[in-house]
Design a protein around this motif. Sequence first.
Motif, PDB file in Angstrom:
ATOM      1  N   PRO A   1     -28.472   8.787-116.593  1.00  0.00           N
ATOM      2  CA  PRO A   1     -28.698   8.760-118.057  1.00  0.00           C
ATOM      3  C   PRO A   1     -30.186   8.857-118.389  1.00  0.00           C
ATOM      4  CG  PRO A   1     -27.233   6.965-117.375  1.00  0.00           C
ATOM      5  CD  PRO A   1     -27.725   7.627-116.126  1.00  0.00           C
ATOM      6  N   GLY A   2     -30.537   9.767-119.236  1.00  0.00           N
ATOM      7  CA  GLY A   2     -31.923   9.909-119.667  1.00  0.00           C
ATOM      8  C   GLY A   2     -32.739  10.857-118.810  1.00  0.00           C
TER       9      GLY A   2
ATOM     10  N   HIS B   1     -33.040  20.676-126.654  1.00  0.00           N
ATOM     11  CA  HIS B   1     -34.108  19.740-126.297  1.00  0.00           C
ATOM     12  C   HIS B   1     -35.469  20.436-126.317  1.00  0.00           C
ATOM     13  CE1 HIS B   1     -36.533  16.897-124.077  1.00  0.00           C
ATOM     14  NE2 HIS B   1     -36.558  17.640-122.992  1.00  0.00           N
TER      15      HIS B   1
ATOM     16  N   GLU C   1     -26.219   2.444-121.368  1.00  0.00           N
ATOM     17  CA  GLU C   1     -27.559   2.312-121.941  1.00  0.00           C
ATOM     18  C   GLU C   1     -27.517   2.884-123.366  1.00  0.00           C
ATOM     19  OE1 GLU C   1     -30.020   0.820-120.400  1.00  0.00           O
ATOM     20  OE2 GLU C   1     -29.557   0.899-118.235  1.00  0.00           O
TER      21      GLU C   1
ATOM     22  N   ARG D   1     -28.659  16.190-124.899  1.00  0.00           N
ATOM     23  CA  ARG D   1     -27.871  16.396-123.690  1.00  0.00           C
ATOM     24  C   ARG D   1     -26.412  16.288-124.107  1.00  0.00           C
ATOM     25  NH1 ARG D   1     -25.848  11.408-122.628  1.00  0.00           N
ATOM     26  NH2 ARG D   1     -27.077   9.603-123.275  1.00  0.00           N
TER      27      ARG D   1
ATOM     28  N   GLU E   1     -17.069  -2.928-110.906  1.00  0.00           N
ATOM     29  CA  GLU E   1     -15.911  -3.798-110.691  1.00  0.00           C
ATOM     30  C   GLU E   1     -15.941  -4.211-109.212  1.00  0.00           C
ATOM     31  OE1 GLU E   1     -13.941  -4.755-113.069  1.00  0.00           O
ATOM     32  OE2 GLU E   1     -14.118  -3.283-114.684  1.00  0.00           O
TER      33      GLU E   1
ATOM     34  N   ARG F   1     -24.624  14.339-110.539  1.00  0.00           N
ATOM     35  CA  ARG F   1     -24.927  14.580-111.946  1.00  0.00           C
ATOM     36  C   ARG F   1     -26.195  13.821-112.311  1.00  0.00           C
ATOM     37  NH1 ARG F   1     -24.002  18.205-114.739  1.00  0.00           N
ATOM     38  NH2 ARG F   1     -23.747  17.030-116.631  1.00  0.00           N
TER      39      ARG F   1
ATOM     40  N   GLN G   1     -34.152   4.692-113.460  1.00  0.00           N
ATOM     41  CA  GLN G   1     -33.444   3.476-113.089  1.00  0.00           C
ATOM     42  C   GLN G   1     -32.594   3.014-114.279  1.00  0.00           C
ATOM     43  OE1 GLN G   1     -35.702  -0.138-112.420  1.00  0.00           O
ATOM     44  NE2 GLN G   1     -34.811  -0.338-110.374  1.00  0.00           N
ATOM     45  N   HIS G   2     -31.411   2.534-114.011  1.00  0.00           N
ATOM     46  CA  HIS G   2     -30.537   2.163-115.121  1.00  0.00           C
ATOM     47  C   HIS G   2     -29.482   1.183-114.633  1.00  0.00           C
ATOM     48  CE1 HIS G   2     -28.537   5.366-112.963  1.00  0.00           C
ATOM     49  NE2 HIS G   2     -27.406   4.964-113.471  1.00  0.00           N
ATOM     50  N   ARG G   3     -28.790   0.603-115.598  1.00  0.00           N
ATOM     51  CA  ARG G   3     -27.764  -0.376-115.251  1.00  0.00           C
ATOM     52  C   ARG G   3     -26.382   0.273-115.173  1.00  0.00           C
ATOM     53  NH1 ARG G   3     -30.124  -3.995-119.972  1.00  0.00           N
ATOM     54  NH2 ARG G   3     -30.792  -1.865-120.436  1.00  0.00           N
ATOM     55  N   VAL G   4     -25.572  -0.250-114.289  1.00  0.00           N
ATOM     56  CA  VAL G   4     -24.170   0.170-114.205  1.00  0.00           C
ATOM     57  C   VAL G   4     -23.336  -1.106-114.107  1.00  0.00           C
ATOM     58  CG1 VAL G   4     -24.671   2.352-113.036  1.00  0.00           C
ATOM     59  CG2 VAL G   4     -24.226   0.299-111.684  1.00  0.00           C
ATOM     60  N   TYR G   5     -22.075  -0.987-114.401  1.00  0.00           N
ATOM     61  CA  TYR G   5     -21.183  -2.122-114.215  1.00  0.00           C
ATOM     62  C   TYR G   5     -20.248  -1.802-113.049  1.00  0.00           C
ATOM     63  CZ  TYR G   5     -18.304  -6.144-115.072  1.00  0.00           C
ATOM     64  OH  TYR G   5     -17.668  -7.337-114.916  1.00  0.00           O
TER      65      TYR G   5
ATOM     66  N   ARG H   1     -14.599  -1.636-116.898  1.00  0.00           N
ATOM     67  CA  ARG H   1     -15.843  -1.815-117.629  1.00  0.00           C
ATOM     68  C   ARG H   1     -16.911  -0.834-117.146  1.00  0.00           C
ATOM     69  NH1 ARG H   1     -15.373  -8.065-116.335  1.00  0.00           N
ATOM     70  NH2 ARG H   1     -14.145  -6.998-114.736  1.00  0.00           N
ATOM     71  N   VAL H   2     -17.745  -0.435-118.066  1.00  0.00           N
ATOM     72  CA  VAL H   2     -18.916   0.391-117.731  1.00  0.00           C
ATOM     73  C   VAL H   2     -20.093  -0.203-118.489  1.00  0.00           C
ATOM     74  CG1 VAL H   2     -17.606   2.526-117.399  1.00  0.00           C
ATOM     75  CG2 VAL H   2     -18.505   1.973-119.668  1.00  0.00           C
ATOM     76  N   TYR H   3     -21.275   0.135-118.015  1.00  0.00           N
ATOM     77  CA  TYR H   3     -22.469  -0.290-118.754  1.00  0.00           C
ATOM     78  C   TYR H   3     -23.099   0.950-119.378  1.00  0.00           C
ATOM     79  CZ  TYR H   3     -26.598  -2.804-120.147  1.00  0.00           C
ATOM     80  OH  TYR H   3     -27.584  -3.382-120.916  1.00  0.00           O
TER      81      TYR H   3
ATOM     82  N   ALA I   1     -18.233  14.603-114.595  1.00  0.00           N
ATOM     83  CA  ALA I   1     -17.306  15.283-113.693  1.00  0.00           C
ATOM     84  C   ALA I   1     -15.971  14.556-113.737  1.00  0.00           C
ATOM     85  CB  ALA I   1     -17.867  15.284-112.278  1.00  0.00           C
TER      86      ALA I   1
ATOM     87  N   SER J   1     -30.177   9.929-125.415  1.00  0.00           N
ATOM     88  CA  SER J   1     -30.462   8.564-124.999  1.00  0.00           C
ATOM     89  C   SER J   1     -31.509   7.996-125.955  1.00  0.00           C
ATOM     90  CB  SER J   1     -31.009   8.550-123.565  1.00  0.00           C
ATOM     91  OG  SER J   1     -30.010   8.972-122.667  1.00  0.00           O
TER      92      SER J   1
ATOM     93  N   ARG K   1     -13.393  12.784-112.186  1.00  0.00           N
ATOM     94  CA  ARG K   1     -13.188  12.012-110.962  1.00  0.00           C
ATOM     95  C   ARG K   1     -12.301  10.827-111.285  1.00  0.00           C
ATOM     96  NH1 ARG K   1     -13.176  13.283-106.475  1.00  0.00           N
ATOM     97  NH2 ARG K   1     -14.018  11.353-105.661  1.00  0.00           N
TER      98      ARG K   1
ATOM     99  N   VAL L   1     -22.953  -6.256-113.513  1.00  0.00           N
ATOM    100  CA  VAL L   1     -24.045  -5.388-113.953  1.00  0.00           C
ATOM    101  C   VAL L   1     -25.077  -5.276-112.833  1.00  0.00           C
ATOM    102  CG1 VAL L   1     -25.905  -5.047-115.620  1.00  0.00           C
ATOM    103  CG2 VAL L   1     -23.684  -5.915-116.383  1.00  0.00           C
TER     104      VAL L   1
ATOM    105  N   ALA M   1     -19.774  12.651-108.097  1.00  0.00           N
ATOM    106  CA  ALA M   1     -20.314  13.990-108.299  1.00  0.00           C
ATOM    107  C   ALA M   1     -21.817  13.876-108.548  1.00  0.00           C
ATOM    108  CB  ALA M   1     -19.632  14.647-109.484  1.00  0.00           C
TER     109      ALA M   1
ATOM    110  N   HIS N   1     -34.328  14.134-117.565  1.00  0.00           N
ATOM    111  CA  HIS N   1     -34.629  15.512-117.938  1.00  0.00           C
ATOM    112  C   HIS N   1     -35.557  16.079-116.875  1.00  0.00           C
ATOM    113  CE1 HIS N   1     -33.224  14.565-122.085  1.00  0.00           C
ATOM    114  NE2 HIS N   1     -32.874  15.835-122.042  1.00  0.00           N
TER     115      HIS N   1
END
Lengths: 457, 457, 457, 457
Positions: free
Chosen positions: A397-398, C315, C224, C324, A224, A394, A218-222, C220-222, C392, C456, C394, A193, A392, A400
């Motif tokens: 998350p969150g 929205h 939110e 979204r 590998e 994009r 800012q956000h979390r990702v996991y 795995r993914v995280y 996207a 979200s 990928r 994480v 890509a 706008h």
Amino acid sequence: MSVLSPSPPAVGTLAARFREVRAQTERLCEPLATEDYVVQAMTDVSPTKWHLAHTTWFWETFVLSEYAPGYTLHDERYPFLFNSYYVQAGERHCRAQRGYLSRPTVEQVYAYREAVDRAMEAFLDALDEAEHPAIADVIEVGLHHEQQHQELMVTDIKYVFSVNPLRPAYRERLRQPAADPGPLRWIDGPSGVQTVGFAPDGNATSRERFHFDNEGPQHRVYLEPYALADRLVTVGEMMRFVEDGGYERPELWLSEGWATVQEEGWTCPFYWEPPGVNSDRWEHFTLAGMRDLDPHEPVTHVSFYEADAFARWAHHSGLAPGARLPTEAEWEAAARTVWSGTTADGTAPGSFVDAGRLHPAPAAPPAGGDGAPAPPSLRQMYGEAWQWTASAYRPYPGYHAAPGALGEYNGKFMINQMVLRGGSVATPKSHIRPSYRNFFHPPATWQFTGIRLAVSI
Amino acid sequence: MSVLSPSPPAVGTLAARFREVRAQTERLCEPLATEDYVVQAMTDVSPTKWHLAHTTWFWETFVLSEYAPGYTLHDERYPFLFNSYYVQAGERHCRAQRGYLSRPTVEQVYAYREAVDRAMEAFLDALDEAEHPAIADVIEVGLHHEQQHQELMVTDIKYVFSVNPLRPAYRERLRQPAADPGPLRWIDGPSGVQTVGFAPDGNATSRERFHFDNEGPQHRVYLEPYALADRLVTVGEMMRFVEDGGYERPELWLSEGWATVQEEGWTCPFYWEPPGVNSDRWEHFTLAGMRDLDPHEPVTHVSFYEADAFARWAHHSGLAPGARLPTEAEWEAAARTVWSGTTADGTAPGSFVDAGRLHPAPAAPPAGGDGAPAPPSLRQMYGEAWQWTASAYRPYPGYHAAPGALGEYNGKFMINQMVLRGGSVATPKSHIRPSYRNFFHPPATWQFTGIRLAVSI
Amino acid sequence: MSVLSPSPPAVGTLAARFREVRAQTERLCEPLATEDYVVQAMTDVSPTKWHLAHTTWFWETFVLSEYAPGYTLHDERYPFLFNSYYVQAGERHCRAQRGYLSRPTVEQVYAYREAVDRAMEAFLDALDEAEHPAIADVIEVGLHHEQQHQELMVTDIKYVFSVNPLRPAYRERLRQPAADPGPLRWIDGPSGVQTVGFAPDGNATSRERFHFDNEGPQHRVYLEPYALADRLVTVGEMMRFVEDGGYERPELWLSEGWATVQEEGWTCPFYWEPPGVNSDRWEHFTLAGMRDLDPHEPVTHVSFYEADAFARWAHHSGLAPGARLPTEAEWEAAARTVWSGTTADGTAPGSFVDAGRLHPAPAAPPAGGDGAPAPPSLRQMYGEAWQWTASAYRPYPGYHAAPGALGEYNGKFMINQMVLRGGSVATPKSHIRPSYRNFFHPPATWQFTGIRLAVSI
Amino acid sequence: MSVLSPSPPAVGTLAARFREVRAQTERLCEPLATEDYVVQAMTDVSPTKWHLAHTTWFWETFVLSEYAPGYTLHDERYPFLFNSYYVQAGERHCRAQRGYLSRPTVEQVYAYREAVDRAMEAFLDALDEAEHPAIADVIEVGLHHEQQHQELMVTDIKYVFSVNPLRPAYRERLRQPAADPGPLRWIDGPSGVQTVGFAPDGNATSRERFHFDNEGPQHRVYLEPYALADRLVTVGEMMRFVEDGGYERPELWLSEGWATVQEEGWTCPFYWEPPGVNSDRWEHFTLAGMRDLDPHEPVTHVSFYEADAFARWAHHSGLAPGARLPTEAEWEAAARTVWSGTTADGTAPGSFVDAGRLHPAPAAPPAGGDGAPAPPSLRQMYGEAWQWTASAYRPYPGYHAAPGALGEYNGKFMINQMVLRGGSVATPKSHIRPSYRNFFHPPATWQFTGIRLAVSI
């Protein structure tokens, strides 16, 4: 659009940086003839004159017209000419026809700059420090905006000169290091994480205070487990791809990449010229004119399609089994490890436009004491050449986009483009941070774009 | 390519005319800013800078390199840049990309002109009058070639200015006559067996000594009885066409003309602007900027498609029953009747670029003594606006282009274009003669092109 | 390309499914006239005849030619005609010209199918169950491949009929439910560290045994915190977007989406027809011909651009603040919660092609006992209409396409496309699973594509 | 549109010819499969089904709806589908999309034909011979119109089959003569003042009674002395052009012709296939499939650009010094000398579609008695292959198209096309006369078009 941290810079600091950034824009024009300012040699490229005026329009539109009491436009016809893509800021001239405009002349455009600069300085002088954090935010956007156009001015004039059979030089080349950067080695990146995106407080240096809106939330990702290559792919490695039939083997390419290769007749990276055209050696076009290829330099001006195909070839050819491009989250997590504290002023380590080389240089060999080989480390993470990622472009998350014309700055382009990270020799040094997201379409080659490989572990 | 009569002009005369023509080219540039020289706003239009250099290349290629002993090229890279379409003179730069070249600069192009001018003058000084009729012939071609580009410089800069939202003016407008030219009247033309094409001797004035190869061979045609309108179609008459739905009625148009109307969204002649855009009146763009339409002026900047549709409408609407465009043979037979002896210097009567008006003026009312109405006569046969004919641009019987690069001058364009006659306000006066054949594609509008009607009797 | 779990199905099961899938393909053609098989009305659409032959070529190429001893091609010219995009399987006919081929005739194509079916059945009869898991894998790919073309046959013939002014019907419409699905409600999805991608063992039902290679590696993914809308967006909600100027407000669109709106002249979803064209009410084209719009049905045939713009409008307009599109990982995590155990045969709940409705139906109102309102739950997660995600298309981390022609199946398309999830009324029921990734370019509208919103938290 | 002579044919004659022409259209379809009727392989080519329906629409629109009391349309949606280009006859389907229509089916189109045939026969039965010369005129137009489409059906299906890699044959080839036609010889044509255009009385045979409006008004021309080649250019002569680098030498081509050569990649005439593709010999596609080239046959399927370039090459190479294409007036004056009395039924001598060969045959060697060489004479003036002339397709002096939809038949196409004369192996024999003007754009190759040379004397 951007978000500043709660404590914006002092007005005096902003004014000083305003003067510095504006002056830097004009310094970049010193080598140009009047005629050079006019030409638009493809739609993506804008005339230098247009960059000079558009950045000025930005200040006029988003600061002076908005906040300066009684400000009147320098020329009421200019907003139509110099609005780029902000539909909420009014009608605008067709992008593909910017090169059709001989007027206003270069002299008139400089007069426009001077008038707006004077108005801006008067405005900043009168600004009450306590009450205007919102204005400070817009000014930061304007400064970073102008820095983005500084980079485009460099890459655009390079393109304009390149299509001219006379092959003019922007300026003589500075001496480059010539060392062999050594074989690719792999550096494990932080996994599990992780947190990505601009950090409004805590882990940021002073320069990281500002960010564009696309760098958050800012956000979390996991992640590998993965490792990054310790340096950029070199010209010599790309030449092996070329010689191994890389541009003739569809199985190495994404389908639309291969279609591009065929439609455009690509046989090697952009600006490369094979032996037999004007020389008996491989050459490439640089801002110093035609030069021999140097196998130790990072390859640059490659499209995402080429970066992706190169990675696939590196995997299959045995150069780098498992090779692929890094995701932007992998890149950012790793890049943060070589950011903190590496420079005295809190800016990115690496070669940027400020260094004046205007062409990527070989990675410095890892330094080891006493002649012993140094342990591998991440080199060239910042500067030199933008690094195509596997991601890509994009929204996070969150995300706008903000309402209003400035909300169009980033959000509406979040489709069909790929993220690049790290900056290049055409980027201002103070413009870059770990969370910075650049983006271009997969076939784009006119920017200083290069390749860093990654592997899953 | 051209053919001169057996007695070429004296070397001194040629040298004087060379100086005069070259100087006139540069005089036309006086109102321009440096930036104006660079722009190519559509493929048919060339940058002023290119015209200046291309005409210079012409002298260098077809005179100096061919005949001047020991001549070396001013810049060996220029032939690639400034050859227009002569495939037998070597490879050349892409026409559509002439506006991509900021270099050579305007100053360098003028230096090129000056160097070639000096070489040409030295060459002409040394030329032995007795032995060089062939050279005299090429020089005449070069002079007429440069005159053709003078006309294009005027029409091209008009186009470039027109697409600029600032709508700059080339120069202030000279006062124009404002008289009502009166209703259309019909003048019988010579019919039966007639001779057309350049007459190398006998009926020619001194100016008719030269002709382009496409004006010959002289030959006979049979003309069924016909009459020509005594003047050009006016703006007021064209406005009636517009108001009668002319641009919305497919039955008035050739099929490909109608397709053009729809694809291009034509609703009125080129450069016209309807009320409600920038003014509450009909305006049009001129070399003096936007001006109100004047109903008495000849309509200009119409395509062949519009000229043809107007004629059909004139026939059906009752304005001119039986109206059609004249064939080029009819035009020439009639035009010869108003040529001989009408001007002291043997040049065409009418308003050309030399008069400086740069916009067609109303036909002078027929002059009658004692207040009595004058008998109708052919007016505006030369100058003002090129007259679209009903004739496709094809070779005359027995025509074969000369071998070599100069043989490409006219012959290879004899397809898909229509013949125009008579010259315009942008044509040099000394450039025109009754047999002169101009030619453009049916949709072309950026030249000063107008309409003269004809009827079969 | 695909990966099977360690225990492939028995040969007899494969043979039965082969017969079932092949027969289903032909059943879909029963309503067609011979002429309907021939037409290709845009490049993305293929003639029915081509689908019939291409799926047959697939068996011939990847099974019979590879594994069946002594197999000879039915017609050695067919591989050129019916290879779609497998460059490693040889040269192929131009995609855009599939409609130029009147031969082989429909009858000859059916003969081709029959010959290959006989050869396949003989091959499967002789197949030794113990030794051929690899072959079972290719056969599974072939079955799923043919199912994909079944869906395309339905959507392609819909397109072909739609451009015909006669507006033919494929078949009469089955009665649809007409209930009001109620207002949008939000269902929290599983967040934090989640596992996505095909699960080769453990959590999979029997149908999930097979997957395409693009569904792995599992990783795995995280996530939110987020919530999904409990149903698809309806026609009535889309109509509010239309009526609120949705197709005229650039600020609601991605930049390239807005460019598409303008270039294509979009004013409403594809297949919709405003009042005043052929009726006084809003209509849309369906496989049963023109029908009135039903506000309770899910909107379908929307592009990603429209889905994205709708979410932005939802929205801003207050319909769904924060709305979204869901990412594909969010969708999958949530979709797994409504998969397990919901159907007796382990297939997806929801309406697929097997139900024969061929048009999305309104969501069933949440069922509550005793007249009490039922708690909201995720409806329409499978079937009805493909759901555009924010992701996207990928590769998953660690993905490498397999070598050889079958490796081209998915991997080379992983650029410039967006992921869709869940299947549609044109998808075979046994074809869908939670990890299934469909993908199309952002402007595509001819598939049954719809919208599910997310927020979200 | 057409003009008949004062004495129209008897109603019974018209009815018989109606039946004969309509039946011939359907006979041409006998070799086709249902699928063959549907395909449109380029915009210029229409589906066979469309030809069958369009010719039927013509009778319905211009005869039945106009003159038959109480006639109701067979299907009120068909006029939109089957109107070709008559804007005054109402809205119509897009030409480029005729191949997108699978419905109406072939069977429905034949039912349409049958219904209209029955209505026409009833109408003609009831027609009072004395009062309807105007109707007879329209019927003649309809018959010639349908004959034109018979020719297009043959050339269009040839094109459709040619783009199919299976290269189907329309039918087996009939035996062709194989004689060497001998060297080119020159035959003087009538010169001085000549009359061209349809002669409504006097010099016309019975078949010349009808003409299209573009063949008049009859008028005088003056022809300078000239001669025509005694036969068409052969495949062997064209091969010399190919082998002499004809397709690689821009100086032989009109400028737009050369651009076409490069854009289309032409290296030999259309339908030719060089050795090494599918055979070790030169082949060409014919209505009997691929066949070896025969050097004695006339070359066919050449564009105007190729005909023009060949003539220029013939001039420069010494094959035929002075060679050029004949003007249409030269052609007509000469063609009249071999028309009168040469056939018992007053139709053109030469091979037409009625002969069933469907490919041009070598010119018969000039017949001489007693083994003595025969004097040269004009051969192959009619039939075999349309002869490109040097003349642009423009109206004759005094021509005005008739008002109304039928007035669009010819007049609106009089731009950017070149005149062809003489007919081809795909033309009905009764359709041709000396004044007949066919016309196509300069790059067109899918018709049976060939080359006859001329020289000025």
